[in-house]
Design an enzyme around this catalytic site. Structure first.
Site, PDB file in Angstrom:
ATOM      1  N   GLY A   1       0.780  -1.222   0.000  1.00  0.00           N
ATOM      2  CA  GLY A   1       0.000   0.000   0.000  1.00  0.00           C
ATOM      3  C   GLY A   1       0.808   1.265   0.000  1.00  0.00           C
ATOM      4  CG  ASP A   2       3.723   4.361   1.047  1.00  0.00           C
ATOM      5  OD1 ASP A   2       4.580   4.805   0.255  1.00  0.00           O
ATOM      6  OD2 ASP A   2       3.100   5.099   1.831  1.00  0.00           O
ATOM      7  CG  ASP A   3       7.553   4.442  -1.847  1.00  0.00           C
ATOM      8  OD1 ASP A   3       7.013   4.757  -2.925  1.00  0.00           O
ATOM      9  OD2 ASP A   3       7.956   5.277  -1.032  1.00  0.00           O
TER      10      ASP A   3
END
Length: 491
Positions: free
Chosen positions: A281-283
């Protein structure tokens, strides 16, 4: 402790001269003989060899776990119960304490067998192997009262989300040497859903903790396991040397799982990340080295990092990022053989005034984009700061970045390099690039305050900030201006 049992030899002996004449004197005796023959056949069939020839094995019901240390323990030896309900923190702590006494003899291994092993945070020790069997799941307790508070990281000076202390990680280690976390693709699950919800509702007073965090350590290997649903970042090596991460699966929901980065090398040196799948859900990966004045003072760069053979996905952030917290410097990073698919951004460098330090000697090779919004990004105005104490004139240096063999399809903006008058991007090289685009407007290769070169033909047409060379290295066309701005954030 895991032990190897040696079968005792057979004690049966038959004397054919005495037994054969009498065995056939009655029906009962014949029946007994037949049972002996059948039983002996079964006994022989279950052995590995008959007269030196290998025959078929029968299926075994339990996997024999490999042993990588002189001594190996099972988690159940310490009273653990794998029912997903019993909290096993004490069992993990007892096992680690036992292994901590074995360092001089080569260390110890803790085997986590099949089951769901609920636990609060626990620490590792040096010369330790944590081995998760195929159906083993270590579950993090999702009640924050079980999670200890720790001081802020020295290179951040601030708990990334709140002032003051931060929650520790589910699996933690400091000042360690020779640590292995591996298995038959067992799982470490942080059960982050409650953490994410409470973060969005602003009910947490401290920064969430990573799933796995190793600090101030060396000779670390993490391989062949699945990490999923962290409260915050998933795998966070901090100020470590000689780290290998391979054959990993790292998973978190693509949406509504805030800050669930996959791997965050932070002030680390001599690191290999390879052969893994990351969808979070991010990098997917974010290389860091401290935040503003705290990172500058701490002064530990991330360097000598090789990232290769990955498939990654991030619908919220980027596949591979450098920054934005990079105030100790980042150098000598190679990213190669990476597929970024169905993502918002592919490969990104992000920084801002106040960060200081440098990002240099970065090489991207054989990168494939598939259905991403923006392929290549360098962003110099990522203005997020720990507090008002940063120096706005601490400008980072960005230079010597190369992109070779960049291909893909379904990309909206292939390149967006947004330098500034204070933070220009120097010596950028593009070679062998062909990216199919989905947006037909003019501004699809965007540049501002960039200098560098394009070697050979690339698609789409490069911005005019870059010098054009042929394949033999002969200058064909000089750039119009390094500072020309052609940034369009509407696409």
């Amino acid at each position: 402790m895991v032990e190897t049992l040696t079968p005792s030899p057979s004690i049966w002996r038959l004397n054919p001269r005495r037994s054969i004449p009498t065995l056939f004197t009655s029906y009962k005796t014949l029946f007994a003989l037949l049972w002996i023959v059948v039983f002996t056949s079964i006994f022989v069939w279950n052995r590995n060899f008959v007269d030196g020839f290998l025959i078929f094995r029968r299926p075994v019901t339990a996997r024999s776990l490999p042993r990588f240390r002189p001594v190996a323990f099972n988690l159940t030896d310490f009273g653990a119960v794998g029912d997903g309900v019993t909290v096993n923190t004490l069992a993990f702590e007892k096992a680690v304490f036992m292994i901590s006494k074995l360092g001089k003899s080569g260390g110890g291994q803790l085997n986590v067998p099949a089951g769901k092993w609920l636990t609060g945070p626990f620490n590792l020790t040096s010369h330790m192997t944590l081995f998760l069997d195929e159906d083993a799941v270590i579950l993090g307790v999702d009640d924050e009262t079980y999670w200890p508070l720790m001081p802020p990281l020295p290179s951040y000076g601030y708990g990334r989300e709140h002032p003051g202390p931060r929650y520790g990680s589910l699996i933690h280690g400091q000042n360690l040497r020779d640590v292995v976390i591996t298995g038959n693709n067992g799982t470490i699950d942080g059960q982050g859903q409650r953490w994410w919800k409470r973060y969005r509702q602003k009910l947490l007073n401290n920064t969430r903790g990573p799933l796995v965090q190793i600090m101030y350590s060396s000779d670390i290997v993490i391989s062949n396991i699945t990490l999923r649903n962290p409260p915050f970042w998933t795998l966070h090596p901090y100020d470590c040397k000689n780290v290998t991460i391979r054959n990993m699966t790292i998973l978190a929901p693509l949406f509504e799982a805030p800050n669930t980065d996959g791997i965050d090398p932070d002030s680390c040196e001599d690191m290999l990340i390879e052969d893994s799948y990351i969808s979070v859900g991010d990098d997917a990966i974010a290389i860091k080295s401290g935040w503003d004045q705290y990172g500058i003072a701490y002064g530990r760069p991330s360097k000598n990092i090789l990232i290769r053979n990955l498939v990654v996905r991030s619908m919220v952030s980027a596949g591979i990022s450098i920054g934005s917290e990079m105030s100790g410097g980042v150098s000598n990073v190679t990213v190669e053989n990476v597929l970024v698919w169905n993502s918002r951004r592919a490969v990104r460098i992000k920084t801002a005034a106040g960060r200081g330090a440098y990002i240099r000697d970065i090489k991207y090779k054989n990168i494939t984009f598939e259905n991403v919004r923006v392929g290549i990004i360098i962003k110099t105005d990522y203005n997020e700061h720990p507090d008002a104490g940063f120096d706005p004139k601490a400008f980072p240096e960005i230079r010597d970045i190369s992109y070779t063999s960049i291909h893909g399809e379904g990309v909206r903006v292939p390149v967006r390099i947004h330098g500034s008058a204070d933070i220009p991007v120097r010596n950028v090289t593009f070679r062998d690039m062909s990216v199919g685009i989905t947006y037909k407007k003019k501004h699809i290769f965007q540049c501002a305050y960039v200098s560098g070169r394009v070697i050979g033909s690339i698609f789409p047409k490069p911005c005019e900030n870059l010098d054009l060379y042929d394949e033999q290295g002969t200058l064909v066309k000089k750039s119009v201006s390094e500072n020309a701005s052609d940034i369009d954030y509407d696409i």
